[in-house]
Design a protein around this motif. Structure first.
Motif, PDB file in Angstrom:
ATOM      1  N   ILE A  51      48.073  38.238  41.833  1.00 36.31           N
ATOM      2  CA  ILE A  51      47.400  36.959  42.619  1.00 36.31           C
ATOM      3  C   ILE A  51      45.966  37.188  42.555  1.00 36.31           C
ATOM      4  O   ILE A  51      45.453  38.061  42.426  1.00 36.31           O
ATOM      5  CB  ILE A  51      47.772  37.248  44.277  1.00 36.31           C
ATOM      6  CG1 ILE A  51      49.045  37.660  44.369  1.00 36.31           C
ATOM      7  CG2 ILE A  51      47.240  36.086  45.028  1.00 36.31           C
ATOM      8  CD1 ILE A  51      50.295  36.145  44.048  1.00 36.31           C
ATOM      9  N   GLY A  52      45.417  36.029  42.135  1.00 34.41           N
ATOM     10  CA  GLY A  52      43.866  35.859  41.806  1.00 34.41           C
ATOM     11  C   GLY A  52      43.313  35.169  42.774  1.00 34.41           C
ATOM     12  O   GLY A  52      43.872  34.390  43.788  1.00 34.41           O
ATOM     13  N   ASP A  53      41.919  34.962  42.849  1.00 37.09           N
ATOM     14  CA  ASP A  53      41.099  34.352  43.529  1.00 37.09           C
ATOM     15  C   ASP A  53      41.092  34.778  45.148  1.00 37.09           C
ATOM     16  O   ASP A  53      40.899  33.843  45.814  1.00 37.09           O
ATOM     17  CB  ASP A  53      41.437  32.698  43.433  1.00 37.09           C
ATOM     18  CG  ASP A  53      41.305  32.260  42.059  1.00 37.09           C
ATOM     19  OD1 ASP A  53      40.116  32.772  41.310  1.00 37.09           O
ATOM     20  OD2 ASP A  53      42.123  31.276  41.760  1.00 37.09           O
ATOM     21  N   ILE A  54      40.867  35.949  45.077  1.00 33.51           N
ATOM     22  CA  ILE A  54      40.932  36.663  46.361  1.00 33.51           C
ATOM     23  C   ILE A  54      39.728  36.747  47.035  1.00 33.51           C
ATOM     24  O   ILE A  54      38.522  36.939  46.379  1.00 33.51           O
ATOM     25  CB  ILE A  54      41.413  38.200  46.328  1.00 33.51           C
ATOM     26  CG1 ILE A  54      42.828  38.229  45.644  1.00 33.51           C
ATOM     27  CG2 ILE A  54      41.429  38.742  47.662  1.00 33.51           C
ATOM     28  CD1 ILE A  54      43.920  37.655  46.424  1.00 33.51           C
ATOM     29  N   ASP A  55      39.621  36.198  48.185  1.00 37.53           N
ATOM     30  CA  ASP A  55      38.289  36.369  48.861  1.00 37.53           C
ATOM     31  C   ASP A  55      38.283  37.496  49.786  1.00 37.53           C
ATOM     32  O   ASP A  55      39.004  37.649  50.715  1.00 37.53           O
ATOM     33  CB  ASP A  55      38.322  35.105  49.839  1.00 37.53           C
ATOM     34  CG  ASP A  55      36.975  35.237  50.751  1.00 37.53           C
ATOM     35  OD1 ASP A  55      36.353  36.158  50.840  1.00 37.53           O
ATOM     36  OD2 ASP A  55      36.560  34.067  51.235  1.00 37.53           O
ATOM     37  N   PHE A  87      48.041  33.633  48.714  1.00 31.47           N
ATOM     38  CA  PHE A  87      49.139  33.920  47.726  1.00 31.47           C
ATOM     39  C   PHE A  87      49.598  32.652  47.239  1.00 31.47           C
ATOM     40  O   PHE A  87      49.960  32.774  46.033  1.00 31.47           O
ATOM     41  CB  PHE A  87      50.356  34.615  48.765  1.00 31.47           C
ATOM     42  CG  PHE A  87      51.313  35.542  47.805  1.00 31.47           C
ATOM     43  CD1 PHE A  87      51.515  36.975  48.120  1.00 31.47           C
ATOM     44  CD2 PHE A  87      52.182  34.960  47.066  1.00 31.47           C
ATOM     45  CE1 PHE A  87      52.365  37.777  47.622  1.00 31.47           C
ATOM     46  CE2 PHE A  87      53.172  35.525  46.537  1.00 31.47           C
ATOM     47  CZ  PHE A  87      53.185  37.230  46.900  1.00 31.47           C
ATOM     48  N   ARG A  88      50.060  31.807  47.865  1.00 28.63           N
ATOM     49  CA  ARG A  88      50.501  30.403  47.332  1.00 28.63           C
ATOM     50  C   ARG A  88      49.739  29.924  46.162  1.00 28.63           C
ATOM     51  O   ARG A  88      50.105  29.489  45.197  1.00 28.63           O
ATOM     52  CB  ARG A  88      51.168  29.533  48.386  1.00 28.63           C
ATOM     53  CG  ARG A  88      52.279  29.949  49.232  1.00 28.63           C
ATOM     54  CD  ARG A  88      52.671  28.859  49.896  1.00 28.63           C
ATOM     55  NE  ARG A  88      51.533  28.462  51.065  1.00 28.63           N
ATOM     56  CZ  ARG A  88      51.570  28.714  52.215  1.00 28.63           C
ATOM     57  NH1 ARG A  88      52.103  29.674  52.726  1.00 28.63           N
ATOM     58  NH2 ARG A  88      50.352  28.292  52.787  1.00 28.63           N
ATOM     59  N   LYS A  89      48.281  29.949  46.656  1.00 33.28           N
ATOM     60  CA  LYS A  89      47.425  29.259  45.808  1.00 33.28           C
ATOM     61  C   LYS A  89      46.886  30.271  44.532  1.00 33.28           C
ATOM     62  O   LYS A  89      46.480  29.749  43.547  1.00 33.28           O
ATOM     63  CB  LYS A  89      46.090  28.967  46.624  1.00 33.28           C
ATOM     64  CG  LYS A  89      46.492  27.896  47.558  1.00 33.28           C
ATOM     65  CD  LYS A  89      45.072  27.283  48.473  1.00 33.28           C
ATOM     66  CE  LYS A  89      44.463  28.681  48.794  1.00 33.28           C
ATOM     67  NZ  LYS A  89      43.311  28.412  49.883  1.00 33.28           N
ATOM     68  N   GLY A  90      46.846  31.559  44.645  1.00 35.87           N
ATOM     69  CA  GLY A  90      46.589  32.283  43.743  1.00 35.87           C
ATOM     70  C   GLY A  90      47.360  32.959  42.673  1.00 35.87           C
ATOM     71  O   GLY A  90      47.001  33.893  41.957  1.00 35.87           O
ATOM     72  N   VAL A  91      48.583  32.356  42.574  1.00 28.54           N
ATOM     73  CA  VAL A  91      49.664  33.287  41.699  1.00 28.54           C
ATOM     74  C   VAL A  91      49.332  32.943  40.469  1.00 28.54           C
ATOM     75  O   VAL A  91      49.299  31.988  39.870  1.00 28.54           O
ATOM     76  CB  VAL A  91      51.306  32.701  42.089  1.00 28.54           C
ATOM     77  CG1 VAL A  91      52.117  33.300  41.040  1.00 28.54           C
ATOM     78  CG2 VAL A  91      51.613  33.200  43.479  1.00 28.54           C
ATOM     79  N   ILE A  92      49.136  34.196  39.725  1.00 34.18           N
ATOM     80  CA  ILE A  92      48.825  34.120  38.236  1.00 34.18           C
ATOM     81  C   ILE A  92      49.974  34.193  37.437  1.00 34.18           C
ATOM     82  O   ILE A  92      50.501  33.653  36.530  1.00 34.18           O
ATOM     83  CB  ILE A  92      47.926  35.132  37.745  1.00 34.18           C
ATOM     84  CG1 ILE A  92      46.426  34.804  38.360  1.00 34.18           C
ATOM     85  CG2 ILE A  92      47.730  35.315  36.373  1.00 34.18           C
ATOM     86  CD1 ILE A  92      45.452  35.788  38.288  1.00 34.18           C
ATOM     87  N   GLY A  93      50.965  35.075  37.993  1.00 37.21           N
ATOM     88  CA  GLY A  93      52.295  35.475  37.436  1.00 37.21           C
ATOM     89  C   GLY A  93      53.107  36.220  38.278  1.00 37.21           C
ATOM     90  O   GLY A  93      52.576  37.001  39.033  1.00 37.21           O
ATOM     91  N   ARG A  94      54.314  36.348  38.027  1.00 38.46           N
ATOM     92  CA  ARG A  94      55.270  37.360  38.504  1.00 38.46           C
ATOM     93  C   ARG A  94      56.520  37.906  37.429  1.00 38.46           C
ATOM     94  O   ARG A  94      56.562  37.119  36.671  1.00 38.46           O
ATOM     95  CB  ARG A  94      55.952  36.697  39.871  1.00 38.46           C
ATOM     96  CG  ARG A  94      57.029  35.738  39.358  1.00 38.46           C
ATOM     97  CD  ARG A  94      57.686  35.294  40.490  1.00 38.46           C
ATOM     98  NE  ARG A  94      58.778  34.604  40.294  1.00 38.46           N
ATOM     99  CZ  ARG A  94      59.768  33.599  41.180  1.00 38.46           C
ATOM    100  NH1 ARG A  94      59.217  33.874  42.229  1.00 38.46           N
ATOM    101  NH2 ARG A  94      60.658  33.149  40.887  1.00 38.46           N
TER     102      ARG A  94
END
Length: 98
Positions: A51-55, A87-94
């Motif tokens: 998950i990316g773009d964490i604040d 989590f929904r907005k930042g998923v890069i992969g699973r």
């Protein structure tokens, strides 16, 4: 001044209960340079999420909530309804469990 990811590690580690249910494991690089504050969620028999773009200032409560939900879920994936907004907005992969 520490990088955003380093600051997030410190903040989360201070807030994780010392009961062994969750762990914060810092890594040097997740190879997501255009999303420098990125985390991975991993648990036995669960899919791993990147998950990316964490604040770091605003997402720490939801990160802990998502980690608890994933680890406690009977399913290997986290239901969409159980995923906080970051989590929904930042998923890069699973990646499926191996």
């Amino acid at each position: 001044m520490p990088a955003a990811g380093e600051a997030l590690v410190v903040k989360l580690a201070a807030r994780i209960p010392d009961d062994g249910s969750l762990r914060v494991v810092p890594v040097e690089c997740l190879a997501v340079c255009d999303r420098p504050c990125t985390i991975a969620f991993a648990a036995p028999d669960k899919w791993t999420y990147l998950i990316g773009d964490i604040d770091p200032e605003h997402d720490s409560d939801d990160i802990i909530l998502a980690a608890k939900r994933l680890s406690g879920s009977p399913a290997p994936v986290l239901a969409l309804a159980d995923r906080p907004s970051f989590f929904r907005k930042g998923v890069i992969g699973r990646v499926p469990s191996v």
